[in-house]
Design a protein around this motif. Structure first.
Motif, PDB file in Angstrom:
ATOM      1  N   TRP A 116      69.084  48.519  29.989  1.00 57.96           N
ATOM      2  CA  TRP A 116      69.583  48.695  31.347  1.00 57.96           C
ATOM      3  C   TRP A 116      70.190  50.089  31.446  1.00 57.96           C
ATOM      4  CZ3 TRP A 116      70.015  45.334  35.608  1.00 57.96           C
ATOM      5  CH2 TRP A 116      69.528  44.054  35.412  1.00 57.96           C
ATOM      6  N   HIS A 117      70.281  50.601  32.665  1.00 57.59           N
ATOM      7  CA  HIS A 117      70.948  51.877  32.930  1.00 57.59           C
ATOM      8  C   HIS A 117      71.913  51.677  34.083  1.00 57.59           C
ATOM      9  CE1 HIS A 117      68.584  54.615  30.323  1.00 57.59           C
ATOM     10  NE2 HIS A 117      67.747  53.600  30.393  1.00 57.59           N
ATOM     11  N   HIS A 118      73.028  52.413  34.032  1.00 55.30           N
ATOM     12  CA  HIS A 118      74.112  52.255  34.994  1.00 55.30           C
ATOM     13  C   HIS A 118      74.466  53.611  35.586  1.00 55.30           C
ATOM     14  CE1 HIS A 118      78.653  52.070  35.596  1.00 55.30           C
ATOM     15  NE2 HIS A 118      78.149  51.361  36.575  1.00 55.30           N
ATOM     16  N   LEU A 119      74.675  53.625  36.896  1.00 52.00           N
ATOM     17  CA  LEU A 119      75.099  54.845  37.569  1.00 52.00           C
ATOM     18  C   LEU A 119      76.238  54.521  38.522  1.00 52.00           C
ATOM     19  CD1 LEU A 119      74.649  57.878  38.128  1.00 52.00           C
ATOM     20  CD2 LEU A 119      73.073  57.189  39.937  1.00 52.00           C
ATOM     21  N   GLY A 133      86.131  51.399  46.724  1.00 45.19           N
ATOM     22  CA  GLY A 133      85.028  51.708  47.634  1.00 45.19           C
ATOM     23  C   GLY A 133      83.795  52.293  46.979  1.00 45.19           C
ATOM     24  N   GLY A 134      83.784  52.363  45.678  1.00 42.68           N
ATOM     25  CA  GLY A 134      82.616  52.894  44.984  1.00 42.68           C
ATOM     26  C   GLY A 134      81.511  51.854  44.846  1.00 42.68           C
ATOM     27  N   ILE A 135      80.411  52.305  44.321  1.00 45.66           N
ATOM     28  CA  ILE A 135      79.247  51.440  44.102  1.00 45.66           C
ATOM     29  C   ILE A 135      78.712  51.706  42.705  1.00 45.66           C
ATOM     30  CG2 ILE A 135      76.871  50.950  44.815  1.00 45.66           C
ATOM     31  CD1 ILE A 135      77.669  51.913  47.618  1.00 45.66           C
ATOM     32  N   ASP A 136      78.376  50.634  42.005  1.00 50.39           N
ATOM     33  CA  ASP A 136      77.702  50.750  40.713  1.00 50.39           C
ATOM     34  C   ASP A 136      76.240  50.399  40.914  1.00 50.39           C
ATOM     35  OD1 ASP A 136      79.909  51.428  39.113  1.00 50.39           O
ATOM     36  OD2 ASP A 136      80.523  49.333  38.969  1.00 50.39           O
ATOM     37  N   LEU A 137      75.356  51.272  40.456  1.00 51.48           N
ATOM     38  CA  LEU A 137      73.922  51.002  40.495  1.00 51.48           C
ATOM     39  C   LEU A 137      73.466  50.604  39.100  1.00 51.48           C
ATOM     40  CD1 LEU A 137      72.558  53.973  42.634  1.00 51.48           C
ATOM     41  CD2 LEU A 137      73.138  51.651  43.374  1.00 51.48           C
ATOM     42  N   TYR A 138      72.579  49.615  39.044  1.00 49.71           N
ATOM     43  CA  TYR A 138      72.016  49.147  37.781  1.00 49.71           C
ATOM     44  C   TYR A 138      70.499  49.141  37.877  1.00 49.71           C
ATOM     45  CZ  TYR A 138      76.691  47.640  36.512  1.00 49.71           C
ATOM     46  OH  TYR A 138      78.025  47.617  36.200  1.00 49.71           O
ATOM     47  N   PHE A 139      69.869  49.738  36.885  1.00 48.54           N
ATOM     48  CA  PHE A 139      68.421  49.818  36.794  1.00 48.54           C
ATOM     49  C   PHE A 139      67.971  48.907  35.653  1.00 48.54           C
ATOM     50  CE2 PHE A 139      70.087  53.790  38.356  1.00 48.54           C
ATOM     51  CZ  PHE A 139      69.202  54.219  39.341  1.00 48.54           C
ATOM     52  N   THR A 140      67.013  48.027  35.905  1.00 46.92           N
ATOM     53  CA  THR A 140      66.528  47.119  34.866  1.00 46.92           C
ATOM     54  C   THR A 140      65.800  47.895  33.773  1.00 46.92           C
ATOM     55  OG1 THR A 140      64.478  46.713  36.081  1.00 46.92           O
ATOM     56  CG2 THR A 140      66.303  45.154  36.444  1.00 46.92           C
ATOM     57  N   PRO A 182      73.115  56.635  32.303  1.00 45.89           N
ATOM     58  CA  PRO A 182      73.030  56.339  30.873  1.00 45.89           C
ATOM     59  C   PRO A 182      72.706  54.869  30.613  1.00 45.89           C
ATOM     60  CG  PRO A 182      75.311  56.424  31.509  1.00 45.89           C
ATOM     61  CD  PRO A 182      74.509  56.807  32.736  1.00 45.89           C
ATOM     62  N   PRO A 183      72.218  54.564  29.420  1.00 49.67           N
ATOM     63  CA  PRO A 183      71.989  53.161  29.039  1.00 49.67           C
ATOM     64  C   PRO A 183      73.307  52.397  29.047  1.00 49.67           C
ATOM     65  CG  PRO A 183      70.937  54.644  27.477  1.00 49.67           C
ATOM     66  CD  PRO A 183      71.803  55.488  28.359  1.00 49.67           C
ATOM     67  N   CYS A 184      73.183  51.087  29.282  1.00 47.77           N
ATOM     68  CA  CYS A 184      74.367  50.231  29.290  1.00 47.77           C
ATOM     69  C   CYS A 184      73.973  48.821  28.858  1.00 47.77           C
ATOM     70  CB  CYS A 184      75.004  50.187  30.678  1.00 47.77           C
ATOM     71  SG  CYS A 184      74.005  49.368  31.933  1.00 47.77           S
ATOM     72  N   ALA A 185      74.973  48.006  28.634  1.00 51.41           N
ATOM     73  CA  ALA A 185      74.733  46.590  28.354  1.00 51.41           C
ATOM     74  C   ALA A 185      74.248  45.917  29.634  1.00 51.41           C
ATOM     75  CB  ALA A 185      76.028  45.935  27.877  1.00 51.41           C
ATOM     76  N   PRO A 186      73.521  44.827  29.526  1.00 53.11           N
ATOM     77  CA  PRO A 186      73.096  44.110  30.730  1.00 53.11           C
ATOM     78  C   PRO A 186      74.313  43.671  31.549  1.00 53.11           C
ATOM     79  CG  PRO A 186      71.930  43.263  28.815  1.00 53.11           C
ATOM     80  CD  PRO A 186      72.995  44.194  28.310  1.00 53.11           C
ATOM     81  N   LEU A 223      65.903  58.327  36.297  1.00 54.70           N
ATOM     82  CA  LEU A 223      67.074  57.989  35.488  1.00 54.70           C
ATOM     83  C   LEU A 223      67.700  59.245  34.901  1.00 54.70           C
ATOM     84  CD1 LEU A 223      65.746  54.850  33.568  1.00 54.70           C
ATOM     85  CD2 LEU A 223      67.334  54.885  35.507  1.00 54.70           C
ATOM     86  N   GLN A 224      66.876  60.158  34.431  1.00 55.63           N
ATOM     87  CA  GLN A 224      67.385  61.404  33.858  1.00 55.63           C
ATOM     88  C   GLN A 224      67.998  62.292  34.924  1.00 55.63           C
ATOM     89  OE1 GLN A 224      63.829  62.743  31.698  1.00 55.63           O
ATOM     90  NE2 GLN A 224      65.014  62.433  29.818  1.00 55.63           N
TER      91      GLN A 224
END
Length: 97
Positions: A3-6, A48-55, A72-76, A66-67
């Motif tokens: 997973w990736h997190h932004l 008020g922020g947002i976390d984006l997660y990419f499978t 960056p990579p993250c835990a699910p 992603l780059q």
């Protein structure tokens, strides 16, 4: 694959960035033929922020994005509170089996 997190902060710049990322992701999703396990999720974050997660499938079809975003990579992530932005509605089935 991972997973990736932004994380995106609050504000107009973040809203514009979210729209740009979602649009770019949608184009990549479509050009890849709409893979069943490729998805972009969002979750409300503090202040008020947002976390984006990419499978994990995004590493195959959206690596340049992603780059470019610096995700960056993250835990699910926990599925609670995730909102699907781009992908198939049944994605949660694939993520839990």
């Amino acid at each position: 694959m991972q997973w990736h997190h932004l994380p995106l902060g609050a504000g107009d710049d973040s809203a514009a960035r979210l729209t740009a990322i979602a649009d770019a992701f949608t184009a990549l999703f479509r050009s890849a033929g709409g893979p069943r396990t490729m998805a972009l999720f969002r979750r409300q974050a503090g202040e008020g922020g947002i976390d984006l997660y990419f499978t994990p499938e995004c590493e195959v079809h959206a690596w340049p994005l992603l780059q470019e975003c610096g995700a960056p990579p993250c835990a699910p992530p926990a599925l609670t509170g995730l909102e699907l932005l781009v992908g198939h509605n049944e994605i949660t089935y694939y993520l839990t089996t």
